[in-house]
Design an enzyme around this catalytic site. Structure first.
Site, PDB file in Angstrom:
ATOM      1  N   ASP A   1       5.600   6.996  14.509  1.00 14.22           N
ATOM      2  CA  ASP A   1       4.349   6.224  14.628  1.00 14.22           C
ATOM      3  C   ASP A   1       3.547   6.777  15.806  1.00 14.22           C
ATOM      4  O   ASP A   1       4.099   7.448  16.692  1.00 14.22           O
ATOM      5  CB  ASP A   1       4.615   4.730  14.832  1.00 14.22           C
ATOM      6  CG  ASP A   1       3.308   3.916  14.881  1.00 14.22           C
ATOM      7  OD1 ASP A   1       2.405   4.181  14.063  1.00 14.22           O
ATOM      8  OD2 ASP A   1       3.174   3.041  15.747  1.00 14.22           O
ATOM      9  N   SER A   2       2.268   6.443  15.822  1.00 14.17           N
ATOM     10  CA  SER A   2       1.424   6.839  16.954  1.00 14.17           C
ATOM     11  C   SER A   2       1.894   6.167  18.245  1.00 14.17           C
ATOM     12  O   SER A   2       1.552   6.621  19.326  1.00 14.17           O
ATOM     13  CB  SER A   2      -0.020   6.426  16.678  1.00 14.17           C
ATOM     14  OG  SER A   2      -0.075   5.020  16.546  1.00 14.17           O
TER      15      SER A   2
ATOM     16  N   CYS B   1       3.336   4.733   9.981  1.00 11.69           N
ATOM     17  CA  CYS B   1       1.990   4.637  10.532  1.00 11.69           C
ATOM     18  C   CYS B   1       1.041   4.750   9.348  1.00 11.69           C
ATOM     19  O   CYS B   1       1.005   5.799   8.676  1.00 11.69           O
ATOM     20  CB  CYS B   1       1.769   5.791  11.515  1.00 11.69           C
ATOM     21  SG  CYS B   1       0.097   5.886  12.167  1.00 11.69           S
TER      22      CYS B   1
ATOM     23  N   GLU C   1      -0.577  -1.679  22.676  1.00  9.79           N
ATOM     24  CA  GLU C   1       0.020  -0.571  23.450  1.00  9.79           C
ATOM     25  C   GLU C   1      -0.033  -0.864  24.952  1.00  9.79           C
ATOM     26  O   GLU C   1       0.859  -0.494  25.694  1.00  9.79           O
ATOM     27  CB  GLU C   1      -0.713   0.745  23.151  1.00  9.79           C
ATOM     28  CG  GLU C   1      -0.444   1.309  21.766  1.00  9.79           C
ATOM     29  CD  GLU C   1       0.954   1.919  21.623  1.00  9.79           C
ATOM     30  OE1 GLU C   1       1.410   2.623  22.529  1.00  9.79           O
ATOM     31  OE2 GLU C   1       1.589   1.649  20.575  1.00  9.79           O
TER      32      GLU C   1
ATOM     33  N   CYS D   1      -1.312  -1.949   9.121  1.00 11.31           N
ATOM     34  CA  CYS D   1      -1.056  -1.156  10.324  1.00 11.31           C
ATOM     35  C   CYS D   1       0.272  -1.662  10.853  1.00 11.31           C
ATOM     36  O   CYS D   1       0.472  -2.885  10.957  1.00 11.31           O
ATOM     37  CB  CYS D   1      -2.161  -1.374  11.353  1.00 11.31           C
ATOM     38  SG  CYS D   1      -1.748  -0.718  12.994  1.00 11.31           S
TER      39      CYS D   1
ATOM     40  N   HIS E   1       1.493  -1.813  13.654  1.00 12.66           N
ATOM     41  CA  HIS E   1       1.440  -2.611  14.884  1.00 12.66           C
ATOM     42  C   HIS E   1       1.217  -4.104  14.576  1.00 12.66           C
ATOM     43  O   HIS E   1       1.589  -4.960  15.377  1.00 12.66           O
ATOM     44  CB  HIS E   1       0.287  -2.161  15.790  1.00 12.66           C
ATOM     45  CG  HIS E   1       0.542  -0.920  16.589  1.00 12.66           C
ATOM     46  ND1 HIS E   1       0.646   0.323  16.023  1.00 12.66           N
ATOM     47  CD2 HIS E   1       0.719  -0.728  17.928  1.00 12.66           C
ATOM     48  CE1 HIS E   1       0.855   1.228  16.975  1.00 12.66           C
ATOM     49  NE2 HIS E   1       0.912   0.615  18.136  1.00 12.66           N
TER      50      HIS E   1
HETATM   51  N1  DGL Z   1       0.708   1.812  13.666  1.00 17.95           N
HETATM   52  C1  DGL Z   1      -0.407   2.647  13.281  1.00 17.95           C
HETATM   53  C2  DGL Z   1      -0.789   2.321  11.853  1.00 17.95           C
HETATM   54  O1  DGL Z   1       0.056   1.826  11.117  1.00 17.95           O
HETATM   55  C3  DGL Z   1      -1.460   2.491  14.325  1.00 17.95           C
HETATM   56  C4  DGL Z   1      -2.461   3.561  14.317  1.00 17.95           C
HETATM   57  C5  DGL Z   1      -3.203   3.782  15.598  1.00 17.95           C
HETATM   58  O2  DGL Z   1      -2.592   4.374  16.493  1.00 17.95           O
HETATM   59  O3  DGL Z   1      -4.377   3.440  15.660  1.00 17.95           O
HETATM   60  O4  DGL Z   1      -1.882   2.558  11.422  1.00 17.95           O
END
Ligand code: DGL
Length: 270
Positions: free
Chosen positions: A7-8, A70, A162, A194, A196
């Protein structure tokens, strides 16, 4: 035996948590690209470059199969990776399809023509890049007809999570739900598109109201991975240890991860 989860940032931990509950014996190597989060405001080329670099690192850590936990990377980079980048013997999968199969009441591998489904009005909450890609609507159109999708780009929510600023994240979620409801007053279902956002699932449900079914990916992806590995056991790569890698500051990322998962997580530098 290891499988990679990318993931990011911290959001993919919601998927990792569900996978480790469903497949407790499976070593998982997590890669959080925290130094470059959020991805949702980046260009598709940028997301592709960052995602391929991280995936390469997971291959090096002994993973033959990498899950892009992600949505932004799944929407903006996965198809391009699968078409020309993934090396022989490796596999990269995204997180969209299990969610859309659940929404459209389908089982894996059901490629029958699109049909009417019970859900008619869907609210999609996702990052700006995921909304812009229209990948969700495209995947849905392969499987269902007559479903009205209203997408809300939830700017700022990933940054707030974050940063560990959950008060800001909650306020932003409520304002994005209000904005969505002005466009679609009565959705039947909502997609947290997402990884998150499950960390804010209670706020989404509260703001949407109890009558809206909120689909969240983690358990659906875990179930689909278990099914995949039962069909393709050879895709468990040679890695034997679970590991948490980050491009961010390991101490800070470990503390946030520990707060979210309610168990001690130790990240090391990627
Ligand atoms: N968890 C990522 C997703 O599912 C977040 C993306 C981001 O870093 O903006 O899209």
């Amino acid at each position: 035996m290891a499988v990679g989860i990318f993931d990011s940032g911290l959001g993919g931990l919601t998927v990792l948590d569900a996978v480790s509950r469903r497949l407790p014996e499976l070593p998982l190597v997590y890669f959080g690209d925290n130094a470059h989060a959020p991805y949702g405001v980046r260009t598709a080329d940028d997301i592709y470059d960052l995602t391929t670099r991280a995936t390469e690192r997971l291959f090096d850590a002994g993973c033959d199969l990498v899950i892009l936990a992600c949505n932004t990377a799944s929407a903006a980079a996965l198809r391009r990776m699968q078409e020309g980048w993934v090396p022989e013997g490796k596999r990269v999968l995204g997180v969209f399809v299990p969610l859309i199969e659940a929404l459209t009441e389908r089982h894996w591998g059901d490629n029958s023509p699109p049909r009417e489904v019970g859900t008619k009005h869907v609210a999609l909450f996702a990052t700006p890049a995921t909304v812009r890609s229209r990948a969700f609507q495209r995947e849905l159109a392969f499987r269902a007809i007559g479903v009205d999708v209203e997408a809300q780009a939830c700017g700022g929510v990933v940054d707030a999570i974050e940063e560990g600023d959950m008060i800001l994240a909650e306020a932003l979620v409520r304002s994005h739900v209000d904005a969505l409801k002005r466009k679609m007053p009565e959705p039947d279902a909502a997609i947290l598109g997402c990884t998150h956002y499950p960390l804010m699932a209670e706020t989404f449900q509260d703001a949407l109201g109890a009558g809206v079914k909120v689909f969240s990916q983690a358990d659906l992806v875990a179930e689909s991975l278990a099914d995949y590995l039962s069909r393709r056991p050879e895709m468990r790569g040679p890695g034997s240890e679970s590991l948490f890698l980050t491009t961010g500051k390991p101490k800070q990322v470990s503390d946030r991860a520990t707060q979210f998962l309610h168990r001690r997580i130790e990240f090391v530098a990627a």
